[in-house]
Every structure is written in C-alpha cells, then in structure tokens.
Motif scaffolding. Sequence first.
Motif, PDB file in Angstrom:
ATOM      1  N   VAL A   3       0.843  -1.198   0.000  1.00 14.99           N
ATOM      2  CA  VAL A   3       0.000   0.000   0.000  1.00 14.99           C
ATOM      3  C   VAL A   3       0.876   1.246   0.000  1.00 14.99           C
ATOM      4  O   VAL A   3       1.935   1.289   0.648  1.00 14.99           O
ATOM      5  CB  VAL A   3      -0.916   0.025   1.252  1.00 14.99           C
ATOM      6  CG1 VAL A   3      -1.777   1.288   1.265  1.00 14.99           C
ATOM      7  CG2 VAL A   3      -1.800  -1.215   1.276  1.00 14.99           C
ATOM      8  N   SER A  50      -5.806   6.023  -0.614  1.00 10.99           N
ATOM      9  CA  SER A  50      -4.758   5.009  -0.565  1.00 10.99           C
ATOM     10  C   SER A  50      -4.726   4.256  -1.891  1.00 10.99           C
ATOM     11  O   SER A  50      -5.744   4.154  -2.580  1.00 10.99           O
ATOM     12  CB  SER A  50      -5.008   4.004   0.567  1.00 10.99           C
ATOM     13  OG  SER A  50      -5.116   4.646   1.810  1.00 10.99           O
ATOM     14  N   VAL A  52      -3.506   0.554  -3.395  1.00 14.42           N
ATOM     15  CA  VAL A  52      -3.012  -0.800  -3.172  1.00 14.42           C
ATOM     16  C   VAL A  52      -2.379  -1.278  -4.474  1.00 14.42           C
ATOM     17  O   VAL A  52      -3.036  -1.323  -5.514  1.00 14.42           O
ATOM     18  CB  VAL A  52      -4.150  -1.749  -2.763  1.00 14.42           C
ATOM     19  CG1 VAL A  52      -3.618  -3.155  -2.547  1.00 14.42           C
ATOM     20  CG2 VAL A  52      -4.852  -1.243  -1.514  1.00 14.42           C
ATOM     21  N   ALA A 126       5.377   1.792  -2.871  1.00 17.59           N
ATOM     22  CA  ALA A 126       4.671   0.840  -2.009  1.00 17.59           C
ATOM     23  C   ALA A 126       5.582  -0.269  -1.495  1.00 17.59           C
ATOM     24  O   ALA A 126       5.189  -1.038  -0.615  1.00 17.59           O
ATOM     25  CB  ALA A 126       3.493   0.223  -2.767  1.00 17.59           C
ATOM     26  N   SER A 150      -3.365  -1.872  -9.859  1.00 14.39           N
ATOM     27  CA  SER A 150      -3.606  -0.991  -8.706  1.00 14.39           C
ATOM     28  C   SER A 150      -5.083  -0.924  -8.346  1.00 14.39           C
ATOM     29  O   SER A 150      -5.953  -1.058  -9.205  1.00 14.39           O
ATOM     30  CB  SER A 150      -3.082   0.418  -8.995  1.00 14.39           C
ATOM     31  OG  SER A 150      -3.722   0.981 -10.130  1.00 14.39           O
ATOM     32  N   LEU A 157      -5.584   3.772   4.383  1.00 19.93           N
ATOM     33  CA  LEU A 157      -4.891   2.545   4.764  1.00 19.93           C
ATOM     34  C   LEU A 157      -3.439   2.866   5.134  1.00 19.93           C
ATOM     35  O   LEU A 157      -2.824   3.752   4.534  1.00 19.93           O
ATOM     36  CB  LEU A 157      -4.907   1.542   3.603  1.00 19.93           C
ATOM     37  CG  LEU A 157      -6.301   1.167   3.061  1.00 19.93           C
ATOM     38  CD1 LEU A 157      -6.152   0.266   1.839  1.00 19.93           C
ATOM     39  CD2 LEU A 157      -7.116   0.477   4.142  1.00 19.93           C
ATOM     40  N   PRO A 159       0.336   3.003   4.946  1.00 24.82           N
ATOM     41  CA  PRO A 159       1.247   2.725   3.832  1.00 24.82           C
ATOM     42  C   PRO A 159       2.424   1.842   4.239  1.00 24.82           C
ATOM     43  O   PRO A 159       2.846   1.842   5.397  1.00 24.82           O
ATOM     44  CB  PRO A 159       1.729   4.115   3.421  1.00 24.82           C
ATOM     45  CG  PRO A 159       1.656   4.916   4.691  1.00 24.82           C
ATOM     46  CD  PRO A 159       0.453   4.391   5.435  1.00 24.82           C
TER      47      PRO A 159
END
Length: 369
Positions: A3, A50, A52, A126, A150, A157, A159
């Motif tokens: 993340v 955020s 991911v 990330a 992504s 969230l 990181p």
Amino acid sequence: MRVTAPDAVPEAPGRLSAFLAAGHHAGMDWMAARAGERADPSVLWPEVRSIVMLGLNYGPDLDPRAALGDRTGGVISVYARGDDYHDVVKKKLKSLGRWLGEASGVALKVFVDTAPVMEKPLAAAAGLGWQGRHTNLVSREFGSWLFLGSIFSAADLPPDPPESDHCGSCRACLDICPTAAFPAPYRLDAGRCISYLTIEHKGVVPAEFRAPIGNRIYGCDDCLAVCPWNKFASVAREQALSARQALKAPRLADLARLDDAAFRALFRKSPIKRVGRDRFVRNVLIAIGNSGDAALAEEAARLVGDASPLVRGMAVWALARLDPARLSHEAAHARESDDTVLAEWRAAGIVVNTTPAIVLTTQPVIPYR
C-alpha cells in the motif's frame, strides 16, 4: 501486495513533464493527452486516499534470449506468451477489491495498465520493488518479471515503506539494448525501443532499427532478461500466464501466412491481438528479412502483393535482402500507388509501375434509371 499514498511520488509530475518534453513518448500521444491524471492520482480520482499495488509473477522457465539464435523462428516477449495479462490481473484485482470494499465499506476503483496510472513509481513507493536503470520495476524476490495492477481506495490505509534502489553500479540492462534506447540510466526513449516499435508503433518501422530488431516479432525482453536479480526469480505458477507451446518458438513461415481470421484465432486470448494482423505480419517480415534464409524469400515474395501497404512495404524490404533477383522479377508486374511502399522499392533501387491496376468485377451492373 503493498500500500502507498497517492502523493507518495512528488517527483512524478516533473519526470513525466521532462519525458514528454523530450519527445521520448514517440507516437504515444495518449500519454500527453492525460498527463495531468497520470502525474497525480488524485486528479484521476479525487476520492482516492490510498493505493493498493499488486505484483503478479510471470517469470519464464527459460532465458528468452536463447531463441534469438534461431533466425527462422520468431521471438515473442514473455509477457505475451500466455493469456492477456490485462484480463488475468484484473480478475485478481476485482476479487481483492471486493474483499477490501466489504472490509472498509468505502468506494474503490481497479486499474490494470489501460488507465493513466504511473504504476512503476507507485509500486516502488509501495515497496514492491524499485525502478531499475531500464525504468522497469525490479524485485528482490521476482527479478524483472512482475505484472502490476492498482486499486484506488477511498479508505485511509497504512502505507508500506518504499523499496530502495539496489542496482548498484550494474548497467547490464543499458548495454544490452540492441537499439540504444536508453539515453541515460533511468531514462527511456520509447521511439528507439523494440517493444514500442513492434507493438505501439503503427507505421513503417524506420530503416535504422530493422536489422537490430533481428527476429523479435513482438516486444523485446533483453533488458529484463539480463538483470542479475532474476537469479532469485521463480517460474510463474499462474496457469493462464504459462507460455503456450505454439508461442515459444513460432515459425516465421507459418506466421507470414496468417490472414486476418487466422490471426484472430491464434491470438484470441493473447495481448498480441491488439496490434492486428497487418502490424504483426510487418514484424514477421522484418524477422524474415533478417533471417538470412533464402527459403523464406518465397513468403516475402507472396506478400509483395498483400492488400496492406504496411505489409507490402516490409515484404519489399525483406525480399531485397534475401533475393534481389526475385524482387526484380516481382517488380515487372507490380503496380503500386502508396508512397511508403514506393519508398521501399526506390530504396531497393527499383522503379515500379505507379499506374493503378484495372480491377474487374463480377458484381451485376444495375442500369441507371
């Protein structure tokens, strides 16, 4: 899976601006058209809090450079030998997204390569890996063989920490490039890259790059395959990404005979289908011209009369390299009006008839009333 935050790469806008200003995006005008969204994820989706990042291993079972020695076969980039990664990765992202959406109760969006997202710097931020000198992501666990996707989430969230650069003084990826596509470490001139020339480029491949392309008919893995970090990589376990035997060492003679229907059938689930038959056969003809195999001259000669100017032009070039006498014979009954194809004839030192051929039709004539 890792993340990062939408603003984790503050240098991205400046790097993208310099890349575009230098013209290193070549004919990929879509990069400039949506540069604002590409440089800043919050412009693409203002609700994002955020990001991911997902990496999916597609490591090959053999070094793809080994096939470069078989000049009667074509070399297809590892990523395109299995099913279309867009579909494979998106399916996994959607599954993960449903779980995240249920757990967080907030909105999210899924992106795989087709949206204006700078996936590689975000993946580095990330902690999935770092951008190597070849500009691609490198992982200590998977080497240079990772697909990226992504999920933009409206949830805050925590990181993950970024990965640091582990290239050291190595420049193997820069030195191996057949077309010198890296003007400097960490910089790519797409207009010189074989992957761009055989996939994204829609027109005639510039003459200076045809010989260096060799028998690479779709993409180029040289800078990826030479990376020392690949010694830690594992073979992809995802069945959909496993190389189909037919695409590991395809014969140039077979590929040159593909019409549109056969092309679509062969590459039905492959990303190769996106380039279309004409651009693909253009690439095959460049490989045929580089093969040094006189037996393949017959395929080039047949395609001198193809319906596509892109194919005809490369057929003339290939035949000029393999059998100039046969090309002179073909010129005796050739008729050509396309400027790009005529340029290939002139480059071969041959003048052809530019008078349009008379086409007879069997369609019924309906009298004017």
